[in-house]
Design a protein around this motif. Sequence first.
Motif, PDB file in Angstrom:
ATOM      1  N   ASP A   1       0.829  -1.196   0.000  1.00 39.96           N
ATOM      2  CA  ASP A   1       0.000   0.000   0.000  1.00 39.96           C
ATOM      3  C   ASP A   1       0.865   1.247   0.000  1.00 39.96           C
ATOM      4  OD1 ASP A   1      -2.180  -1.667   0.242  1.00 39.96           O
ATOM      5  OD2 ASP A   1      -2.440  -1.330   2.377  1.00 39.96           O
TER       6      ASP A   1
ATOM      7  N   THR B   1      -5.701   5.328  -0.403  1.00 40.20           N
ATOM      8  CA  THR B   1      -4.746   4.225  -0.472  1.00 40.20           C
ATOM      9  C   THR B   1      -4.736   3.632  -1.872  1.00 40.20           C
ATOM     10  OG1 THR B   1      -5.126   3.663   1.846  1.00 40.20           O
ATOM     11  CG2 THR B   1      -4.124   1.963   0.468  1.00 40.20           C
TER      12      THR B   1
ATOM     13  N   ASN C   1      -3.338   0.297  -3.880  1.00 40.53           N
ATOM     14  CA  ASN C   1      -2.883  -1.067  -3.621  1.00 40.53           C
ATOM     15  C   ASN C   1      -2.820  -1.804  -4.950  1.00 40.53           C
ATOM     16  OD1 ASN C   1      -3.872  -4.091  -3.030  1.00 40.53           O
ATOM     17  ND2 ASN C   1      -2.630  -3.333  -1.341  1.00 40.53           N
TER      18      ASN C   1
END
Length: 130
Positions: free
Chosen positions: A4, A62, A64
């Motif tokens: 992340d 975030t 990812n």
Amino acid sequence: MSSDIFVCRFENGEPAPLDMNAAHEVLDPYAIARDPEMDFLLVSTAEGEEASVYFNNTTGITFNRFGGEGIMNLLAVLLQRLDAALIVPGGPTMIQREEDHERLPPSLRDEWPVVVVRTGTEITEAIEAS
């Protein structure tokens, strides 16, 4: 990449709200899947590069499972549009201008490398160098 990374804004060493409308203006054209309940987008570039994007709260986004030049360029545009920093846990904190250094919390400013980046290529280089 599977770890992340976090898009955040800071003012006077404290988390500051991100303009989520502007974030969606940047990312929505690349969305190929979305889950409004989880504040999630799966974005994809023309080259087929993908990233999972989570809108955590008003102060954080975030990324990812991201990678590729197109995603990194998209990240660079997002950072510029939001006047934000990119935080790589265990790696550098990326800012857009040297003067942004003083806006960071002391823990990010003093304990981790801080790198000025303006392009997707520079983001990739900073992550790879960490």
